[in-house]
Design a protein around this motif. Structure first.
Motif, PDB file in Angstrom:
ATOM      1  N   ARG A 136       0.843  -1.211   0.000  1.00 30.17           N
ATOM      2  CA  ARG A 136       0.000   0.000   0.000  1.00 30.17           C
ATOM      3  C   ARG A 136       0.870   1.250   0.000  1.00 30.17           C
ATOM      4  NH1 ARG A 136      -3.247  -3.385   3.315  1.00 30.17           N
ATOM      5  NH2 ARG A 136      -2.258  -2.625   5.230  1.00 30.17           N
ATOM      6  N   ALA A 174       2.319   1.595  -3.502  1.00 28.17           N
ATOM      7  CA  ALA A 174       1.304   2.050  -4.454  1.00 28.17           C
ATOM      8  C   ALA A 174       1.046   3.544  -4.299  1.00 28.17           C
ATOM      9  CB  ALA A 174       0.014   1.260  -4.267  1.00 28.17           C
ATOM     10  N   ASP A 175       0.941   4.010  -3.063  1.00 29.68           N
ATOM     11  CA  ASP A 175       0.706   5.432  -2.822  1.00 29.68           C
ATOM     12  C   ASP A 175       1.893   6.269  -3.301  1.00 29.68           C
ATOM     13  OD1 ASP A 175      -1.728   4.847  -1.696  1.00 29.68           O
ATOM     14  OD2 ASP A 175      -1.030   5.009   0.381  1.00 29.68           O
ATOM     15  N   SER A 203       2.035   6.347  -7.175  1.00 30.24           N
ATOM     16  CA  SER A 203       0.988   7.191  -7.746  1.00 30.24           C
ATOM     17  C   SER A 203       1.310   8.667  -7.557  1.00 30.24           C
ATOM     18  CB  SER A 203      -0.363   6.863  -7.103  1.00 30.24           C
ATOM     19  OG  SER A 203      -0.725   5.522  -7.358  1.00 30.24           O
ATOM     20  N   GLU A 261      -3.983  -7.362  -3.808  1.00 32.46           N
ATOM     21  CA  GLU A 261      -5.123  -6.455  -3.655  1.00 32.46           C
ATOM     22  C   GLU A 261      -4.665  -5.014  -3.478  1.00 32.46           C
ATOM     23  OE1 GLU A 261      -8.491  -9.427  -1.679  1.00 32.46           O
ATOM     24  OE2 GLU A 261      -7.129  -8.284  -0.385  1.00 32.46           O
ATOM     25  N   GLU A 274      -3.857  -3.801  -6.992  1.00 30.44           N
ATOM     26  CA  GLU A 274      -4.892  -3.913  -8.027  1.00 30.44           C
ATOM     27  C   GLU A 274      -5.361  -2.565  -8.575  1.00 30.44           C
ATOM     28  OE1 GLU A 274      -8.598  -3.954  -9.994  1.00 30.44           O
ATOM     29  OE2 GLU A 274      -8.339  -3.164  -7.949  1.00 30.44           O
ATOM     30  N   PRO A 275      -5.547  -1.539  -7.736  1.00 29.07           N
ATOM     31  CA  PRO A 275      -6.044  -0.269  -8.287  1.00 29.07           C
ATOM     32  C   PRO A 275      -5.068   0.429  -9.224  1.00 29.07           C
ATOM     33  CG  PRO A 275      -6.451  -0.403  -5.911  1.00 29.07           C
ATOM     34  CD  PRO A 275      -5.517  -1.514  -6.257  1.00 29.07           C
ATOM     35  N   ILE A 276      -3.762   0.137  -9.118  1.00 26.77           N
ATOM     36  CA  ILE A 276      -2.794   0.880  -9.932  1.00 26.77           C
ATOM     37  C   ILE A 276      -2.226   0.067 -11.097  1.00 26.77           C
ATOM     38  CG2 ILE A 276      -2.170   2.321  -7.967  1.00 26.77           C
ATOM     39  CD1 ILE A 276       0.542   0.827  -7.915  1.00 26.77           C
TER      40      ILE A 276
END
Length: 507
Positions: free
Chosen positions: A390, A393-394, A397, A422, A425-427
């Protein structure tokens, strides 16, 4: 009059402060509001990594390389880092026959779940900038085993590493003969590090735990400063399956009368740490209370910080690393070094700001949001658990303007791989599943089955060989002109990142 700061209202070293008061304050505080993050610039960058000491390569001299491989083979024949018998009896016996080398210098001991190595590197850089000879012991390594033991900010050279092993080998064999189990791979390396630090000699050792704290092999030192980076769920089969249980193991590094530098924690983990500190009369400094990040702005090649330390504010500190998590690591590292020098307790004032700036500007952390290629941009990050993923990912981004991101993931079988996937997954537009060469690597097909659950079948590609996976990901990133801003993130394991680094020609 300005509003008093948290540390003006509350003195962590006040002998009348009770455990209940500490817990109440930590419980009532909103962690999301504890650290103020200002700044509105959104400058995106894809610049390369900063200049500095990189990870070592194989020795150029064939004889030295042969000797180093022999040492690596002997070490590999011992219990690996994932096979543990929770006890410090063996390492204590080794220290005894070596003459207690770990007591020849003061030390800073670092535990936590994520951010330990980056924080250790920052602490090392700060101490070195203040003209102290440093020894740093971290794990695991990215490419070379010699990375684990650093002297004066540089990995131990192969010749000296071999010599360090040969020096303690007779004593290791002596202890092996006396114990129910032979010393493990990690225990022997720990003995090598502590002996090498004494032989150098170093002014201070910066030591990262291998796992946990109480029974970790490193825990034969009496560190005056104990650092606890963020705790999350990892190694649950060995440390416990709650934050509080894991914190209980990690709190074992807090020694009598020490100073504890506590990063932002889940409340139940903080409670355990604070209780342990009270039991051993340790002084506690908490991120968001006694120290923290005042502001941060994205900058070319990293970020510009204002940090609040134990002795005051440090403005315009450039950190050539990406992500909010690295800013928080910097705050922790600064507070640890201040505590080591007695600032905030024995003496007033702050560290020299120019020296602090120079130290942070020199920091590198290989395999942590590290750019190793452009066109398309390829980034490496060693995230291997959901919390680390996490943060990655942050950070990715925030710092990169990718229009399309392809993931290359190779993970270890003992990790929460579903939680890891998981988090990404958003990125990830698509993910290429692979595996590294380690015996701990999760089978690519098995990992792919989990990935399909998370991403769906159309977004998952399987390439068991890492070189094929890298080629496939780069091809996906380049396949259409409209994706000129596409990038690739290689992640899931330190081993995966290290092997990718070599394949991509990064030395």
């Amino acid at each position: 009059m300005s509003e008093p700061r948290p540390s003006d209202r509350h003195d962590a070293s006040d002998p009348d402060e009770t455990f209940a008061e500490i817990v109440d304050e930590a419980t009532q505080r909103d962690p999301d509001l504890a650290v103020i993050e200002a700044g509105s610039r959104t400058l995106r960058t894809r610049s390369g990594p900063p200049q500095g000491q990189d990870v070592p390569v194989r020795p150029a001299d064939p004889e030295v390389d042969k000797a180093l491989r022999a040492v690596e083979q002997e070490l590999a024949g011992r219990w690996g880092e994932t096979k543990l018998e929770p006890s410090v009896a063996r390492i204590a016996a080794l220290m005894d026959v070596l003459g207690e080398p770990q007591r020849a210098y003061p030390s800073i001991h670092i535990t936590g779940t994520n951010g330990k190595t980056s924080t250790a590197r920052m602490i090392e850089a700060l101490l070195g900038a203040f003209d102290l000879r440093t020894g740093r012991y971290t794990s695991p390594h990215v490419q070379s085993i010699t990375e684990r033991i650093s002297l004066d900010g540089a990995p131990m050279d192969p010749e000296r590493f071999i010599e360090a092993y040969q020096d303690i080998k007779p004593y290791v064999e002596m202890v092996d003969a006396q114990q129910p189990y032979r010393l493990s791979f990690f225990e022997v390396l720990t003995g090598m590090a502590y002996a090498a630090f004494a032989d150098t000699p170093v002014d201070v050792a910066v030591v990262e735990v291998g796992m946990g704290g109480s029974w970790d092999a490193t825990n034969v030192i009496d560190a005056s400063v104990a650092v606890v980076t963020p705790i999350s769920l990892d190694h649950t089969d060995r440390l416990g399956d709650t934050h509080a249980e894991i914190a209980g193991e990690k709190a074992g590094i807090i020694k009598q009368g020490a100073t504890v530098i506590l990063a932002q924690q889940p409340v139940d983990a903080a409670q355990v740490m604070l209780k342990k500190a009270v039991e051993v009369d340790a002084t506690v400094a908490r991120e968001g209370m006694e120290f923290g990040v005042v502001s941060r702005e994205i900058a070319v090649g990293g970020q510009l910080l204002t940090l609040r330390g134990l002795g005051g504010e440090y403005e315009e500190v450039f950190l050539p690393l990406y992500g909010a998590h690295q800013a928080h690591n910097a705050a922790v590292a600064l507070a640890a070094v201040e505590a080591f020098f007695g600032i905030g307790a024995e003496q007033p004032g702050s560290l020299d700001i120019d020296t602090v700036r120079r130290a942070f500007a020199s920091v590198i952390s290989p395999g942590r949001l590290e750019v190793v290629r452009s066109s398309p941009t390829v980034v490496l990050d060693a995230a291997h658990n959901p919390a680390g993923a996490r943060a990655t990912a942050d950070g990715l981004s925030e710092a990169f303007g990718f229009s399309r991101l392809i993931g290359v993931v190779g993970a270890s079988g003992d990790k929460d791989v579903k939680g890891l996937l998981e988090a990404f997954e958003p990125i990830f537009a698509e993910v290429v599943i692979t595996q590294n060469s380690s015996g701990r690597a999760m089978d690519a097909d098995e990992l792919a089955a989990v990935a399909v659950e998370v991403f769906g079948n159309d977004r998952v590609q399987v390439e068991p060989r890492l070189d094929d996976a890298l080629e496939a990901a780069i091809t996906l990133a380049e396949e259409e002109d409209e994706y000129a801003g596409a990038g690739v993130l290689v992640t899931g394991s330190v081993i995966t990142v290290g092997e990718a680094r070599l394949l991509l020609g990064r030395h």
